[in-house]
Design a protein around this motif. Structure first.
Motif, PDB file in Angstrom:
ATOM      1  N   LEU A 287     -22.636   3.381   7.358  1.00 28.11           N
ATOM      2  CA  LEU A 287     -22.214   4.595   6.659  1.00 28.11           C
ATOM      3  C   LEU A 287     -23.240   5.061   5.654  1.00 28.11           C
ATOM      4  CD1 LEU A 287     -18.492   3.709   5.984  1.00 28.11           C
ATOM      5  CD2 LEU A 287     -19.391   5.206   7.737  1.00 28.11           C
ATOM      6  N   ASP A 288     -23.313   6.351   5.463  1.00 22.28           N
ATOM      7  CA  ASP A 288     -24.181   6.930   4.437  1.00 22.28           C
ATOM      8  C   ASP A 288     -23.567   8.252   3.994  1.00 22.28           C
ATOM      9  OD1 ASP A 288     -25.672   9.362   5.769  1.00 22.28           O
ATOM     10  OD2 ASP A 288     -25.690   7.790   7.271  1.00 22.28           O
ATOM     11  N   PRO A 289     -24.061   8.853   2.917  1.00 23.58           N
ATOM     12  CA  PRO A 289     -23.425  10.072   2.389  1.00 23.58           C
ATOM     13  C   PRO A 289     -23.397  11.244   3.349  1.00 23.58           C
ATOM     14  CG  PRO A 289     -24.822   9.069   0.740  1.00 23.58           C
ATOM     15  CD  PRO A 289     -25.094   8.342   2.024  1.00 23.58           C
ATOM     16  N   ASP A 290     -24.236  11.229   4.391  1.00 23.40           N
ATOM     17  CA  ASP A 290     -24.254  12.335   5.339  1.00 23.40           C
ATOM     18  C   ASP A 290     -23.234  12.166   6.463  1.00 23.40           C
ATOM     19  OD1 ASP A 290     -26.289  13.481   3.873  1.00 23.40           O
ATOM     20  OD2 ASP A 290     -27.861  12.530   5.057  1.00 23.40           O
ATOM     21  N   ASN A 291     -22.651  10.987   6.561  1.00 20.92           N
ATOM     22  CA  ASN A 291     -21.649  10.752   7.600  1.00 20.92           C
ATOM     23  C   ASN A 291     -20.263  11.077   7.068  1.00 20.92           C
ATOM     24  OD1 ASN A 291     -23.506   9.868   9.444  1.00 20.92           O
ATOM     25  ND2 ASN A 291     -23.132   7.695   9.112  1.00 20.92           N
ATOM     26  N   LEU A 292     -19.552  11.929   7.750  1.00 16.83           N
ATOM     27  CA  LEU A 292     -18.190  12.258   7.362  1.00 16.83           C
ATOM     28  C   LEU A 292     -17.223  11.376   8.141  1.00 16.83           C
ATOM     29  CD1 LEU A 292     -18.276  16.154   7.158  1.00 16.83           C
ATOM     30  CD2 LEU A 292     -18.360  14.510   5.283  1.00 16.83           C
ATOM     31  N   VAL A 293     -16.372  10.669   7.408  1.00 16.73           N
ATOM     32  CA  VAL A 293     -15.354   9.827   8.018  1.00 16.73           C
ATOM     33  C   VAL A 293     -14.011  10.309   7.494  1.00 16.73           C
ATOM     34  CG1 VAL A 293     -14.515   7.495   8.364  1.00 16.73           C
ATOM     35  CG2 VAL A 293     -16.964   7.894   8.091  1.00 16.73           C
ATOM     36  N   CYS A 294     -13.139  10.712   8.407  1.00 16.41           N
ATOM     37  CA  CYS A 294     -11.847  11.301   8.011  1.00 16.41           C
ATOM     38  C   CYS A 294     -12.062  12.477   7.049  1.00 16.41           C
ATOM     39  CB  CYS A 294     -10.943  10.250   7.375  1.00 16.41           C
ATOM     40  SG  CYS A 294     -10.413   8.948   8.509  1.00 16.41           S
ATOM     41  N   GLY A 295     -13.119  13.225   7.287  1.00 18.61           N
ATOM     42  CA  GLY A 295     -13.397  14.407   6.476  1.00 18.61           C
ATOM     43  C   GLY A 295     -14.014  14.111   5.128  1.00 18.61           C
ATOM     44  N   LYS A 296     -14.363  12.826   4.875  1.00 17.20           N
ATOM     45  CA  LYS A 296     -14.936  12.456   3.587  1.00 17.20           C
ATOM     46  C   LYS A 296     -16.349  11.933   3.769  1.00 17.20           C
ATOM     47  CE  LYS A 296     -10.457  11.141   1.582  1.00 17.20           C
ATOM     48  NZ  LYS A 296      -9.691  10.051   0.934  1.00 17.20           N
ATOM     49  N   SER A 297     -17.185  12.186   2.766  1.00 15.70           N
ATOM     50  CA  SER A 297     -18.528  11.633   2.751  1.00 15.70           C
ATOM     51  C   SER A 297     -18.469  10.252   2.110  1.00 15.70           C
ATOM     52  CB  SER A 297     -19.461  12.550   1.942  1.00 15.70           C
ATOM     53  OG  SER A 297     -20.779  12.032   1.930  1.00 15.70           O
ATOM     54  N   ILE A 298     -18.808   9.238   2.874  1.00 14.69           N
ATOM     55  CA  ILE A 298     -18.618   7.852   2.452  1.00 14.69           C
ATOM     56  C   ILE A 298     -19.962   7.150   2.328  1.00 14.69           C
ATOM     57  CG2 ILE A 298     -17.492   5.667   3.002  1.00 14.69           C
ATOM     58  CD1 ILE A 298     -15.568   7.931   2.438  1.00 14.69           C
ATOM     59  N   SER A 299     -20.147   6.407   1.254  1.00 13.71           N
ATOM     60  CA  SER A 299     -21.375   5.646   1.050  1.00 13.71           C
ATOM     61  C   SER A 299     -21.276   4.286   1.720  1.00 13.71           C
ATOM     62  CB  SER A 299     -21.639   5.442  -0.450  1.00 13.71           C
ATOM     63  OG  SER A 299     -22.730   4.567  -0.652  1.00 13.71           O
ATOM     64  N   LYS A 335     -26.925  -0.875  -7.243  1.00 18.46           N
ATOM     65  CA  LYS A 335     -25.930   0.020  -7.813  1.00 18.46           C
ATOM     66  C   LYS A 335     -25.291   0.891  -6.731  1.00 18.46           C
ATOM     67  CE  LYS A 335     -28.187   0.305 -12.337  1.00 18.46           C
ATOM     68  NZ  LYS A 335     -28.800   1.209 -13.346  1.00 18.46           N
ATOM     69  N   ASP A 336     -24.077   1.353  -7.048  1.00 18.47           N
ATOM     70  CA  ASP A 336     -23.356   2.210  -6.110  1.00 18.47           C
ATOM     71  C   ASP A 336     -24.148   3.458  -5.732  1.00 18.47           C
ATOM     72  OD1 ASP A 336     -21.232   0.483  -6.142  1.00 18.47           O
ATOM     73  OD2 ASP A 336     -20.029   1.645  -7.551  1.00 18.47           O
TER      74      ASP A 336
END
Length: 357
Positions: A287-299, A335-336
């Motif tokens: 996962l990375d910020p450009d991948n949308l999972v369930c409509g959310k950008s996930i880190s 860090k996050d």
């Protein structure tokens, strides 16, 4: 002569008034409110220090393994007679190097980690053992099938293709890193990390990390053969040992889940990724910020637990990030908000990227 008792009557001690009592209670409440966060922070600092110590001990064992065998342990190994999904993880072969030879000697390699005698109903099998160095004391958010006793629990009877449940398996909060997801583009080369290459891997996608998956060592075609993931030698870590992650925190895991966006996740497979002996205790960072999972950008660093227990990303209950074990044995905090290209670069051994943490 009569003598009169001239003593004065005794006065009763002065008591607190209601107002004074309320003031004292208020002061105590303020002091508790001020001190409690400091106490909690001190406790978390102690837990984080213990977690770091665990990773350092694991790292020392890894380096001793590499020094003895001239390579890091395989991410997965399948003894002859077992199916692929009944292979053993790096954290089994690593046991003798963290002073757990007695547990390693109890394994019967003719059976999977979920089967008797390795997994016993009385919890006395080797894969039932709860190994303290494999658990982070900060862990508080647990996947549905992970019990508070440090073992898997609540799984359906006879789950999985092997016909054996994972109930009772000891858990782990540290996950081996296979590398970035195959489809992630290397910003230096401009091609995907999993691009095929080499005469021995013409039909395979390549992992770029240290602890790789079973078929990276060659196709595991039948039940009767013994086969291992490709092993990595120290000299193959051309990105630098300090800048290559060997193991990262991925705490609270149990059994893999299927993602349900608008409800509770469901048990998806018989792959017990949170069990230390399971072959699934390795993962690609997906996962990375450009991948949308369930409509959310996930880190890929500390996503919500709902997604963590599906995708097996870096995850911890330390405030602000996760601890990672590097190939030189050092433990460093990520860090996050670590830049996505940095954490992908740190998950490869030979990507040619430059990182500035």
């Amino acid at each position: 002569m009569l003598r009169l008792d001239m003593r004065r009557p005794r006065r009763s001690p002065k008591a607190f008034t209601l107002v004074e009592l309320l003031v004292v209670i208020a002061i105590i409440g303020v002091l508790v409110a001020l001190l409690l966060p400091a106490i909690q922070a001190a406790r978390e600092a102690a837990r984080r220090a213990q977690c770091m110590s665990n990773l350092k001990q694991i790292g020392l064992g890894m380096l001793n393994f590499e020094s003895s065998r001239k390579h890091f342990p395989p991410g997965q190994f399948k003894p002859a007679g077992l199916t692929e999904k009944r292979a053993l993880s790096w954290s089994v072969w690593h046991l003798p190097y963290i002073e757990q030879q007695n547990i390693f000697d109890k394994f019967d390699l003719k059976f999977s980690v979920t089967e008797n005698p390795n997994n016993r109903a009385d919890l006395l099998g080797p894969s039932n053992t709860v190994i303290d160095v494999y658990r982070c004391p900060s862990t508080s958010r647990l996947q549905n099938f992970r019990g508070n006793d440090g073992r898997l629990s609540g799984l359906p009877d006879a789950s999985g293709s092997s016909g054996h449940t994972g109930n009772g398996l000891g858990v782990i909060d540290y996950m081996g890193i296979r590398g970035p997801d195959w489809d992630v583009i290397n910003k230096v080369s401009g091609i995907a990390y999993g691009t095929e290459g080499g005469s021995n891997f013409t039909s395979l996608k390549l992992d770029r990390g240290i602890l790789m998956y079973l078929q990276s060592g060659g196709l595991c075609l039948n039940k009767n053969e013994s086969c291992s993931s490709a092993v990595v030698r120290f000299k193959e870590i051309t990105d630098g040992a300090t800048y290559t992650i060997l193991i990262g925190e991925s705490s609270g895991r149990g059994a893999e889940e299927g993602l349900v966006c608008n409800g509770d996740n469901t048990l998806a497979t018989d792959e017990f990724s949170g069990a230390w002996a399971s072959f699934k205790n390795i993962s690609r960072i997906k996962l990375d910020p450009d991948n949308l999972v369930c409509g959310k950008s996930i880190s890929a660093i500390n996503p919500p637990a709902k997604f963590q227990f599906v995708e097996e990303e870096f995850f911890s209950d330390h405030p602000g990030g996760v601890q990672t074990l590097r190939c030189d044995g050092s433990v460093q905090f990520m860090k996050d908000d670590t830049d996505r290209d940095v954490y992908f670069a740190l998950c490869t051994r030979d990507g040619g990227e430059l990182t500035a943490e």
